[in-house]
Write a protein that holds these residues in place. Structure first.
Motif, PDB file in Angstrom:
ATOM      1  N   UNK A 100       0.814  -1.208   0.000  1.00  0.00           N
ATOM      2  CA  UNK A 100       0.000   0.000   0.000  1.00  0.00           C
ATOM      3  C   UNK A 100       0.852   1.264   0.000  1.00  0.00           C
ATOM      4  N   UNK A 101       2.083   1.134  -0.481  1.00  0.00           N
ATOM      5  CA  UNK A 101       2.917   2.320  -0.662  1.00  0.00           C
ATOM      6  C   UNK A 101       3.597   2.826   0.595  1.00  0.00           C
ATOM      7  N   UNK A 102       3.643   2.025   1.624  1.00  0.00           N
ATOM      8  CA  UNK A 102       4.236   2.505   2.872  1.00  0.00           C
ATOM      9  C   UNK A 102       5.706   2.107   3.028  1.00  0.00           C
ATOM     10  N   UNK A 103       6.039   0.874   2.660  1.00  0.00           N
ATOM     11  CA  UNK A 103       7.379   0.399   3.028  1.00  0.00           C
ATOM     12  C   UNK A 103       8.457   0.689   1.995  1.00  0.00           C
ATOM     13  N   UNK A 104       8.085   0.744   0.749  1.00  0.00           N
ATOM     14  CA  UNK A 104       9.084   1.035  -0.286  1.00  0.00           C
ATOM     15  C   UNK A 104       9.888  -0.164  -0.740  1.00  0.00           C
ATOM     16  N   UNK A 105       9.525  -1.347  -0.266  1.00  0.00           N
ATOM     17  CA  UNK A 105      10.281  -2.543  -0.663  1.00  0.00           C
ATOM     18  C   UNK A 105      10.179  -2.796  -2.168  1.00  0.00           C
ATOM     19  N   UNK A 143      11.944   6.997  -9.121  1.00  0.00           N
ATOM     20  CA  UNK A 143      11.621   5.869  -8.253  1.00  0.00           C
ATOM     21  C   UNK A 143      10.102   5.746  -8.112  1.00  0.00           C
ATOM     22  N   UNK A 144       9.613   4.600  -8.424  1.00  0.00           N
ATOM     23  CA  UNK A 144       8.171   4.349  -8.324  1.00  0.00           C
ATOM     24  C   UNK A 144       7.951   3.165  -7.390  1.00  0.00           C
ATOM     25  N   UNK A 145       6.762   3.103  -6.817  1.00  0.00           N
ATOM     26  CA  UNK A 145       6.386   1.947  -6.015  1.00  0.00           C
ATOM     27  C   UNK A 145       5.471   1.070  -6.863  1.00  0.00           C
ATOM     28  N   UNK A 146       5.904  -0.152  -7.104  1.00  0.00           N
ATOM     29  CA  UNK A 146       5.103  -1.037  -7.958  1.00  0.00           C
ATOM     30  C   UNK A 146       3.715  -1.246  -7.383  1.00  0.00           C
ATOM     31  N   UNK A 147       3.584  -1.228  -6.064  1.00  0.00           N
ATOM     32  CA  UNK A 147       2.296  -1.561  -5.450  1.00  0.00           C
ATOM     33  C   UNK A 147       1.237  -0.483  -5.671  1.00  0.00           C
ATOM     34  N   UNK A 148       1.640   0.786  -5.625  1.00  0.00           N
ATOM     35  CA  UNK A 148       0.629   1.840  -5.788  1.00  0.00           C
ATOM     36  C   UNK A 148       0.755   2.598  -7.109  1.00  0.00           C
ATOM     37  N   UNK A 149       1.978   2.717  -7.631  1.00  0.00           N
ATOM     38  CA  UNK A 149       2.150   3.395  -8.923  1.00  0.00           C
ATOM     39  C   UNK A 149       1.948   2.418 -10.071  1.00  0.00           C
ATOM     40  N   UNK A 150       2.025   1.142  -9.783  1.00  0.00           N
ATOM     41  CA  UNK A 150       1.903   0.095 -10.796  1.00  0.00           C
ATOM     42  C   UNK A 150       0.750  -0.808 -10.466  1.00  0.00           C
ATOM     43  N   UNK A 151       0.841  -2.052 -10.769  1.00  0.00           N
ATOM     44  CA  UNK A 151       2.030  -2.783 -11.247  1.00  0.00           C
ATOM     45  C   UNK A 151       2.356  -2.591 -12.737  1.00  0.00           C
ATOM     46  N   UNK A 152       1.498  -1.884 -13.499  1.00  0.00           N
ATOM     47  CA  UNK A 152       1.812  -1.712 -14.920  1.00  0.00           C
ATOM     48  C   UNK A 152       2.702  -0.501 -15.141  1.00  0.00           C
ATOM     49  N   UNK A 153       3.770  -0.698 -15.911  1.00  0.00           N
ATOM     50  CA  UNK A 153       4.683   0.402 -16.234  1.00  0.00           C
ATOM     51  C   UNK A 153       5.078   0.344 -17.706  1.00  0.00           C
ATOM     52  N   UNK A 154       5.611   1.477 -18.170  1.00  0.00           N
ATOM     53  CA  UNK A 154       6.106   1.551 -19.542  1.00  0.00           C
ATOM     54  C   UNK A 154       7.407   0.740 -19.641  1.00  0.00           C
TER      55      UNK A 154
END
Lengths: 275, 712
Positions: A216-221, A230-241
């Motif tokens: 949920x975008x808290x830990x940054x793992x 830097x993006x967080x896959x959990x909240x900014x993704x999981x889909x990326x360019x």
């Protein structure tokens, strides 16, 4: 507690589970994922949702036994429960009419890819599917994919089934006008596909599920570098360019806990102990 | 795989090695015991199993009993394994179906006064070998084509000699020299001992011959930037100095002849402060250019910056001769010059003793100094020098006036040599020079196949010795190129694609780029690059990646064979710890062998299991050992920085560290697991390590899992 209403072994070590989870099923769309925890002391693992049945209130995930937690999950049977199921998490995949969409999936991710391919198909796209695996007996859901794809190509690393590797895609990109590519699977595969589409500039979406903790975008793992940011896959993704993702870094980050993962697996599998 | 349907028929052959084994171990009892082991259909003994009679016995038994596995219990595999394997092959058995139990170096020689314990240990070692043998698989050694061209790095006398020798034998040679001119150190030398010939004359002849030979491709002002590939097929990137121009060449073998430089003794004896203080090489250049102002008095100081307590501890070998040579040259030029040579020990070996005699007869003074009381050089206001030295014979300081102080400094490795060491992944010794595979048996080879060393790159030596060594290196490099093919080792990684989960751990762990991940995650082993360390197998979480001949199944079989019977037998009366020691075949196993050779006694509780590299030791192996009741496990490898596979021992260390934390989950004290490092020359250290570990485990008491039910 979330009950397993269906368990199906697709191929050796790859199981399909349907969990009873009414609220999650009602809200989940293709591209989103859930985080589950098998028992009280269990590890939290993210799994992309491979389908929902809103009426029956179930969600489907397909899980490859690749370590301690997935092995433990694979040992559960219909009627048994897991401790926690959290979701839907992450952004929904962008599903609309693009024209021709190429969906590439490898290994276990063919399952969530099917969820997307079906949606693309229903949105009026011409869907070309490419599914692959290391070797023939690891291929899953070919029939289901065939139903939602206008065309389907099969490939394996060792050439035991269909094309050997992904080199054949080069010709496909030359011959066909493709408007969008969606790739989900091993990092090497997503990287290879992104490199293949870079010259022709076809928008290429990759589905990244790195190591996660809270989802949920808290830990940054789960951070990934996309276009230098830097993006967080959990909240900014999981889909990326796919053309912007730093795959090398992602691969290195995924290996960060490899020794601990191995220890946990060997102790569980050969020693009968949870660490 | 317990090869399919074929019935296992194992033969065990126990060697007396004269009294070496038979004088301590009850061989008869061991043979009778071997007969009771599962699948053993014959067990024999012989006074010397390596004799032609012993080898015939093995071959006859293979035929007579239709053996499909052979175990020899004798000495270390490091020496006789090839011999026994050959015997197996001659009897029609694949040589990888052979296993050895080392009951001499690892038992009778290190437990000489404990015949009972040594005998029990021999039984254990044989039981382990038989268990592993059950799972051995026949392997084929692939034949690889090799490029018949060579790269010689360094255009000094050693490099030129090696290049010329190879060219004359018909091989293409790329000779790379970083300077614009060939010659290396030879360009700076004047008269060569013992002949007194001009160095420039020898150099001119060598360069002319070299340039005239059509097989030689000369690359001057060029450095080696990158080397990839492997024995028989090295891809080399050359870079022209001062430009970004790169050239690619492809060669089968590489000879390192990069020479050395003389140590500049900054801050010692007024060097750099007074222009009359110089090194022998600088004096030689002045003589060569005829630029020396005539001195009346000269003092030479030996061992400047050499034979030190730490750092440059070595003797540079040539300095005594160089000093004598230069002193005699000075005497010939200026007969009335007074010369004193202040030395620690004069080491004028062989015919160089004549120089010493001649120097004595020419009235050159020799004054011995002690390294604790080195001479002092002070500058006088007129620029002349005063040298004070404590003369041990007089028991007093003496002062000598001098016009020149000439410092004999050692040859040292240069920066380019150090760089090349990491480019080629070949080691440097503690003295900084290139380190050969074995000082006696493989003096011009590196342990990496296909790379050889000669000249002062390998250590201080004179021109004669450099030439001899260059010819040796050229001969060694020529052998595989003359044959045109090499037999590659069959011990390579291989993946079970049904178990693999595409995790990529193997690819990431391989430092030799021998594994590539295919798009859907299947690892592809590039066998030519695989060096057989097994690190990938230990990193694979699933056991999908395996190292042939050292598979998990084979290693675990040996571990269980050792421990299960002991666990069943229970503790008995007094507690005797059972210690499993994993030993890397290159260093710690060899150190254990050396402990045997030196008859260093250590507790008999230790059972050594050979692995290719400590990096092969899997958490599974350690777990299995503890579950089956091992009281202690010690993983041993090469010294840090000396791993044959670059960093396998570091990987082993991080694995052991991670494992220690997890052992508590088993109820096993983390202190029961240890990692240790020993080079092949550290027999005493290995024995001490074992002694300390056994003592520690004795204090800790028995492994709980050995006593109580449960576990595996």
């Amino acid at each position: 507690m979330y009950r397993i209403v269906t368990k199906l072994e697709l191929v050796s070590h790859i199981n399909l589970f349907k969990f009873s989870a009414k609220e999650i099923a009602a809200k989940t769309k293709p591209g989103q994922f859930v985080i589950l925890k098998v028992d009280e002391r269990g590890e939290r693992i993210p799994l992309t949702v491979a389908g929902v049945d809103v009426e029956k209130g179930t969600i489907t995930v397909v899980c490859h036994e690749v370590g301690k937690t997935t092995k433990q999950l694979g040992s559960l049977n219909e009627g048994e429960c897991i401790q926690d199921l959290l979701g839907p998490l992450g952004k929904r995949a962008e599903i609309r009419k693009f024209g021709t969409v190429l969906c590439v999936g490898g290994g276990v991710t063919v399952a969530p890819l099917h969820f997307q391919a079906k949606a693309f198909h229903e949105a009026g796209n011409m869907v070309i599917g490419v599914i692959g695996a290391r070797t023939e007996n690891q291929l899953i859901l070919e029939d289901k994919m065939r139903k939602v794809c206008n065309e389907l190509y099969v490939a394996t690393d060792d050439g035991t089934r269909g094309y050997k590797g992904l080199d054949f895609l080069k010709d496909l990109f030359k011959e066909r006008k493709i408007d969008r590519v969606v790739a989900a699977g091993p990092i090497v595969m997503m990287k290879t596909v992104s490199e293949l589409t870079r010259p022709c500039g076809v928008p290429t979406i990759v589905n990244l599920i790195p190591t996660m903790v809270d989802g949920m975008g808290m830990c940054g793992a789960c951070r990934v570098s996309v276009g230098g940011k830097t993006m967080f896959a959990c909240v900014d993704g999981p889909d990326f360019d796919g053309h912007q993702v730093d795959f090398e870094e992602l691969m290195a980050r995924l290996k960060m806990y490899a020794p601990q993962e191995k220890l946990a697996f060997v102790f569980y599998e050969k020693g009968g102990r949870s660490l | 795989m317990e090869t399919g349907k074929e019935e296992l028929r194992i033969g065990v052959f126990v060697c007396h090695c004269g009294f070496n084994i038979g004088g301590v171990i009850n061989v008869r009892a061991v043979v009778e015991y071997a007969k009771t082991l599962p699948n053993v259909v014959c067990a024999e003994e012989d006074l010397y199993m390596c004799s032609s009679a012993g080898l015939s016995l093995i071959k006859e038994c293979i035929k007579k009993y239709n053996l499909n596995r052979v175990v020899v219990a004798s000495c270390t595999p490091a020496t006789h394994e090839p011999l026994f394997r050959k015997a197996c092959e001659e009897a029609g058995l694949n040589k990888y179906l052979f296993e050895m139990a080392n009951i001499r170096e690892h038992s009778s020689w290190v437990h000489m006064h404990q015949p009972k314990e040594a005998t029990e240990k021999a039984k254990d070692l044989i039981r382990m070998a038989v268990a592993k043998a059950r799972y051995l698989e026949p392997l084929i050694e692939p034949l690889l084509e090799i490029k018949t061209s060579s790269l010689v790095i360094g255009g000094g006398i050693a490099g030129m000699t090696a290049a010329m020798s190879l060219a004359r034998q018909g091989f293409d040679v790329h000779l790379v020299e970083k300077e614009a001119e060939l010659g290396g150190m030879l360009r700076h030398l004047y008269k060569l001992q013992p002949t007194g010939r001009d160095a420039s004359e020898i150099l001119r002849e060598a360069v002319t011959a070299l340039k005239a030979h059509s097989n030689i491709h000369l690359h001057t002002s060029t450095v080696v930037q990158e080397v990839e590939g492997f024995f028989g097929n090295f891809d080399v990137t050359l870079q022209k100095k001062g430009s970004s121009e790169l050239e690619q060449i492809n060669v089968g073998t590489i000879i390192v002849a990069t020479g050395a430089e003389d140590f500049k003794p900054a801050g010692m004896y007024g060097y750099n402060e007074n222009e009359n203080v110089m090194t022998q090489l600088e004096l030689e250049q002045l003589l060569k250019k005829d630029a020396l102002r005539k001195p009346k008095k000269v003092v030479m100081i030996q061992c400047v910056g050499a034979r030190e307590k730490t750092g440059r501890t070595y003797c540079s070998r040539i300095c005594c001769m160089v000093a004598l040579n230069n002193a005699l040259l000075l005497k010939k030029l200026y007969p009335d010059v007074e010369i004193s040579i202040i030395f620690r020990d004069l080491q004028t070996y062989g015919e160089y003793e004549d120089f010493y005699r001649e120097a004595r007869e020419s009235f050159i003074n020799f004054i011995r100094y002690d390294s604790d009381k080195p001479p002092k050089v002070t500058s006088k206001p007129d620029g002349k020098l005063a040298v004070t030295v404590y003369d041990a014979y007089l028991g007093a300081d003496i002062e000598i006036d001098s016009d020149l102080a000439v410092l004999s400094t050692p040859l040292v490795q240069h920066e380019d040599g150090r760089k090349l060491s990491s480019i080629l992944k070949v080691p440097l010794g503690s003295d900084g020079f290139f380190f050969e595979a074995h000082p006696k048996l493989r003096p011009v080879d590196f342990s990496s196949e296909g790379i050889y060393v000669c000249g002062t790159a390998h250590g201080p030596k004179d021109v004669t010795e450099s030439i001899a060594q260059a010819l040796a290196a050229a001969s060694k490099a020529a052998i595989p190129m003359a044959v045109g093919k090499i037999k590659a080792d069959a011990v390579k990684a291989s993946v079970d694609k049904d178990i693999c989960v595409n995790c990529d751990a193997c690819e990431v762990s391989c430092i030799f780029n021998a594994i590539e991940a295919l798009p859907f995650g299947l690892p592809n082993v590039i066998e030519a690059n695989c060096k057989g360390c097994g690190v990938c197998a230990a990193e694979c979480p699933m056991g999908a990646m395996q190292l042939r001949h050292f598979k998990d199944q084979q290693i675990v079989a040996a571990i269980e064979a050792l421990l299960k019977p002991k666990k069943l037998a229970g503790l008995g009366g007094s507690f005797e710890p059972i210690i499993l020691c994993f030993a890397c075949q290159w260093c710690s196993y060899a150190a254990a062998d050396l402990a045997g050779v030196l008859r260093i006694q250590y507790p008999s509780n230790v059972r050594i299991l050979r692995v290719p590299c400590s990096g092969r030791v899997d958490v599974l192996h350690v777990l299995k050992a503890f579950l089956n009741g091992a009281d202690g496990v010690i993983v041993t490898g090469c010294l840090i920085g000396d791993c044959h596979y670059i960093d396998g021992n570091l990987k082993a260390k991080s694995r052991v560290d991670a494992m220690k934390k997890s052992l508590t989950a088993l109820g096993v004290d983390p202190e029961r697991l240890e990692i240790g490092f020993a080079s092949s020359s550290e027999g005493q250290k290995f024995a001490d390590m074992m002694k300390d570990f056994v003592e520690k485990i004795r204090r800790l008491g028995p492994n709980r899992l050995r006593v109580k039910e449960g576990g595996d």
